[in-house]
Design a protein around this motif. Structure first.
Motif, mmCIF file in Angstrom:
data_model
loop_
_atom_site.group_PDB
_atom_site.id
_atom_site.type_symbol
_atom_site.label_atom_id
_atom_site.label_comp_id
_atom_site.label_asym_id
_atom_site.label_seq_id
_atom_site.Cartn_x
_atom_site.Cartn_y
_atom_site.Cartn_z
ATOM 1 N N THR A 95 0.541 -1.070 -0.104
ATOM 2 C CA THR A 95 0.096 -0.459 -0.063
ATOM 3 C C THR A 95 0.969 1.029 -0.068
ATOM 4 O O THR A 95 0.721 2.038 -0.645
ATOM 5 N N ASP A 127 -9.392 -0.232 -2.064
ATOM 6 C CA ASP A 127 -8.916 -1.349 -1.739
ATOM 7 C C ASP A 127 -8.809 -2.690 -2.630
ATOM 8 O O ASP A 127 -8.364 -3.463 -2.377
ATOM 9 N N GLN A 129 -5.823 -5.667 -2.544
ATOM 10 C CA GLN A 129 -6.114 -6.718 -2.744
ATOM 11 C C GLN A 129 -5.743 -7.126 -4.039
ATOM 12 O O GLN A 129 -5.740 -9.280 -3.899
#
Length: 928
Positions: free
Chosen positions: A517, A530, A534
């Protein structure tokens, strides 16, 4: 407007203009005659104004003074762009009769010179299809190119009405076009932007883009143009490979590798020379032991032979009167020093030194064998001092890396980023240190791991020291230490940028999510959703069983981050490929404000040629970057940052087309030319731009200023005294017009020459294209060449040959536009040196423009530009900077913005920084 269309239009207009009217660009038509009459009355009594005074006079006569007043009135009247309409009533009542009276005879139904009929042009510039033609008509009128004087003079009041109507209609048409359809600057990074982005992201000042081809130059001269920067599937594969290699170089695995040390005193280095000399002396004594008189004579001759000429590097024994040339040969690796596991202390005292004269010929080489590793830092420490301490001159030291495997295979590369001044005296020598990334040295010796030491090809590698001074001044060296690989910290900082210290070594997924991230946010320059994070975690899970370590698997994932469009592409506020696809399909896209993250991206690319730093991203996250006060503060911070040197170098190089100098090859042994001079020539334009940027100096200094930015070698070339050292500094000039500004810089003049002579046509075309943004039309087909085999032509001067060539009908229209500008440079030879004679004949640098105004050499050229072409030059510079900042060509829709920026810049003093600030605060920059 595309450059090809612009040239075609200009060519059509020029074909019917064999001579220009006296009207010039910078003077408002209504005031022209009064100004000329006033100047004629003063000519006999007033002294000739200085070039500095002409800057102020030219500014007073700027047409943008009227533009600002008109623009303010438009703003005060709150004119909505949706209500802007063509002023057809004024055209019918005033403009059309003027055109019929003055233009239709040459550009009408009976005669259409240049294939142009003004009577058929659509007078509705706002919605019509002929705005490009009207734009060029406006240009030739304000430049004084139309109408030809032999076809009649245009009354000043009539000219004033025509120019005012065209200016207003073009401005309104540009605004309407701008708001009805924008142009995307969506593009991939250039090679150099990609390289700088990886440097800043990984914290390593290495060259990561060696395997990428350089970009082509656009019609405007820039490499970062969206028209050229596309990407194929195969290129994505190349970027993935480069990204993976870069990440592997930035990260480490396992234990810290041991460091090897080479400690070399000059006493040890010289020992082999003393041994050789002692052997020759002993052999002579043995041979002539029975003849003392002859022995004494030949011993004296032998000692004289041992004395080393100044052009060689040599060892000097400080305790005895002897010296020896510093020899080196690759065969047998006889000169190689062996490394040690431990470092030795550099002794405080010494009895032997190496003396290194200036120049590229003296060789002081320290061979290190085949033990240098592939990666890590090679740290070279040299203790040095200057030999002559009676003067204030400080010589410069440079470090090179090389190898010679055989007679044919060799390499020698500079590895020090800049020269180091040697200021210390022998009583207190200084330590000079270079940290060289071994992974950056290319090419390395390809046989260093396969061929044994002492054999041929030789696997050995070496360092070499160069006294890179322009003047004769020796450097004294007593000790050299080399250590490799050197890691001050383990793991190194580049590794810790990616992999922070783990608290829980067992929770790989949480640590991976945090690591990925953080890296993605920095690389993609925006908050990451997100689902995208992922997706990378899922990829990591897939890759983990295939990799030996967790870090190796993360590197594979991060390589996909760096080879994705979100990293490689710039210019779109959402960084969304689907959004760009929708944008491309839309036929009418209203220009909208950029997001703060897109603004951060564009700002960093403009001023740093790279990606935003954390401060810019934080402000973008908070939505504060677009605040005018914050934006101004960030521009100042970024220009103060050393990374802004990238902008200076890249913009100046592309703006002035300095690749011509990069590739200029004068051949071997050209008198007055050497690599040190070429290096200085290349740096001088950027040094001047940097000086003017730091002080927000008026860009009119590019045309002329009373100072120069030079180093010693360039100062010698110019005849400027009392400049020592290789660093550039500002020096005052006292030669009037001969130097100062861009036009008289040696590199500019040399790259537009044709050794061994100057080249007026090249110089004129460069001036028109790069400085005035008014490229001449291309030559027509089947242009006759100058026949140097003709004895009558061969004995002509260069100016006479050009005038003879211009007399051909096929050449007249172009050369009449070009030649006078280039002839004004004739006092400068092919290396940019001033000359008063050519082959015994006085230089004739006088010429006459189409307007019948004379240019008396460089002084006349500078005077004409400062008095009559200020507006054109300022707007050209604004346009060039805007093109570079936006990463795309300008179009007709941008005309109103460029006019507004130029007007504000003129009002605020024409400063370099003022232009940058005006561009950044413009709707051009702040919207898409």
């Amino acid at each position: 407007m595309p450059l090809t269309l612009r040239i075609a239009i200009r060519l059509s207009l020029l074909l019917c203009a064999i001579a220009f009217s006296p009207f010039t660009f910078a003077v408002h038509p209504k005031d022209q005659e009064a100004v000329e009459q006033q100047e004629e009355k003063k000519a006999d009594t007033d002294p000739i104004p200085t070039l500095a005074a002409l800057k102020a006079t030219g500014l007073e006569r700027s047409r943008f003074n009227d533009f600002l007043a008109w623009s303010d009135q438009q703003n005060n009247d709150s004119v909505e762009t949706e209500t802007l309409k063509a002023n057809l009533a004024a055209f019918e009542s005033t403009i059309k009769p003027l055109l019929e009276q003055n233009c239709i005879s040459c550009h009408g139904p009976d005669t259409a010179e240049g294939q142009l009929r003004i009577d058929t042009l659509d007078p509705n510039l706002v919605t019509g299809a002929d705005s490009d033609w009207w734009s060029e008509i406006f240009a030739v009128i304000t430049n004084g190119e139309m109408p030809p004087p032999e076809d009649g003079e245009l009354d000043d009041d009539d000219r004033h009405q025509l120019v005012d109507w065209l200016s207003s209609e073009l401005h309104n048409a540009s605004i309407v076009r701008r708001n009805s359809g924008g142009r995307s600057a969506f593009r991939r990074m250039t090679r150099y932007e990609y390289n700088y982005a990886l440097q800043d992201l990984l914290g390593l000042p290495w060259n990561f883009a060696d395997d990428l081809p350089p970009e082509a130059h656009s019609a405007d001269g820039f490499q970062n143009s969206s028209d050229l920067l596309h990407l194929s599937v195969s290129q994505f594969e190349t970027y993935h490979r480069i990204s993976r290699t870069a990440l592997l170089r930035a990260t480490v695995a396992g234990e810290k590798p041991p460091t090897l040390y080479w400690d070399i005193s000059m006493e040890d280095a010289a020992q082999r020379e003393w041994t050789r000399q002692d052997k020759e002396v002993d052999e002579l004594k043995t041979k002539l032991k029975d003849d003392p008189e002859k022995l004494a004579v030949e011993l004296e001759q032998l000692q004289d032979r041992f004395r080393v000429p100044k052009q060689f590097a040599y060892f000097k024994d400080l305790t005895a009167d002897r010296s020896a040339k510093a020899e080196w040969q690759y065969q047998g690796a006889r000169f190689a020093f062996a490394p040690q596991d431990q470092s030795a202390e550099i002794p405080d005292e010494y009895d032997c030194v190496a003396i290194l004269p200036n120049g590229r010929n003296p060789r002081l080489i320290f061979e290190l064998g085949n033990h240098l590793p592939d990666r890590g830092t090679m740290r070279v420490t040299v203790r040095a001092s200057r030999v002559n301490t009676k003067s204030d001159y400080f010589p410069s030291l440079q470090l090179l890396f090389g190898w010679q495997a055989s007679n044919e295979g060799r390499a020698l590369l500079p590895v020090s980023k800049e020269d180091t001044l040697v200021s210390a005296g022998p009583d207190q020598p200084q330590l000079i240190q270079w940290d060289v990334p071994l992974g950056e040295i290319y090419p390395r010796n390809s046989v260093r791991k396969t061929s044994p030491m002492g054999s041929t090809p030789s696997p050995s590698e070496y360092i070499r020291l160069i006294n890179n001074s322009a003047s004769e001044s020796g450097i004294q060296i007593d000790y050299v230490q080399v250590a490799a690989p050197v890691y001050d910290d383990w793991p190194p900082e580049s590794h810790r940028r990616i992999f922070s210290e783990r608290e829980d070594a067992t929770d790989e997924e949480s640590y991976a999510r945090e690591t990925i991230t953080k890296f993605m946010t920095r690389a993609w320059r925006r908050p990451i959703s997100d689902d995208k994070i992922q997706a990378k975690i899922d990829l990591l899970v897939t890759m983990r069983p295939l990799c030996d370590t967790f870090e190796e698997a993360v590197v594979e994932v991060l390589a996909t981050v760096l080879s994705s469009p979100q990293f490689l592409y710039v210019g779109n506020p959402s960084h969304s490929v689907s959004a760009i696809a929708n944008h491309a399909k839309s036929k009418s896209v209203t220009r909208s404000p950029s997001s703060n993250h897109a603004l951060a991206d564009r700002l960093a690319l403009f001023l740093w040629c790279s990606i935003p730093d954390q401060e810019l991203l934080t402000l973008a996250d908070r939505g504060q970057l677009s605040d005018p006060a914050e934006l101004a503060s960030q521009v100042q911070r970024m220009l103060d940052d050393p990374r802004s040197d990238r902008f200076v170098e890249r913009f100046v190089h592309q703006w002035l087309d300095l690749q011509l100098l990069d590739f200029q090859n004068f051949g071997q042994n050209v008198p007055g030319f050497d690599p040190l001079l070429k290096e200085a020539m290349l740096h001088e334009p950027a040094a001047l731009f940097r000086e003017m940027l730091d002080n927000n100096t008026s860009i009119l200094d590019f045309i002329h200023c009373e100072y120069a930015l030079v180093n010693e070698r360039l100062a010698q070339h110019y005849g400027v005294p009392n400049v020592n050292g290789n660093h550039f500094r500002k020096v005052p000039l006292e030669d009037g017009f001969r130097r100062g500004g861009l036009l008289t810089q040696a590199g500019i003049l040399a790259m537009n020459s044709d050794w061994p002579d100057s080249h007026p046509l090249k110089r004129a075309i460069w001036l028109l294209e790069s400085i005035l943004s008014d490229p001449p039309p291309p030559p027509p087909p089947a242009v006759p060449q100058i026949d140097l085999a003709d004895p009558e032509i061969a004995k002509m001067t260069l100016k006479e040959r050009i005038e003879d060539h211009r007399n051909h009908a096929a050449c007249m229209s172009c050369h009449s536009k070009i030649d006078p500008w280039g002839i004004a440079f004739e006092n400068y030879d092919a290396l940019g040196r001033w000359r008063d004679e050519i082959k015994g004949k006085p230089v004739d640098a006088s010429s006459e423009l189409f307007s019948h105004q004379s240019l008396d050499g460089m002084e006349g050229l500078k005077r004409f530009l400062l008095l009559n072409r200020q507006d054109q030059f300022v707007q050209a510079t604004v346009s060039k900077l805007a093109i570079y900042a936006l990463g795309r060509p300008l179009s007709f829709a941008d005309r109103a913005d460029i006019d507004a920026i130029t007007a504000n810049v003129r009002r605020d003093g024409d400063g370099v920084k003022t232009i940058i600030e005006a561009i950044v605060n413009s709707q051009l920059f702040l919207s898409n």
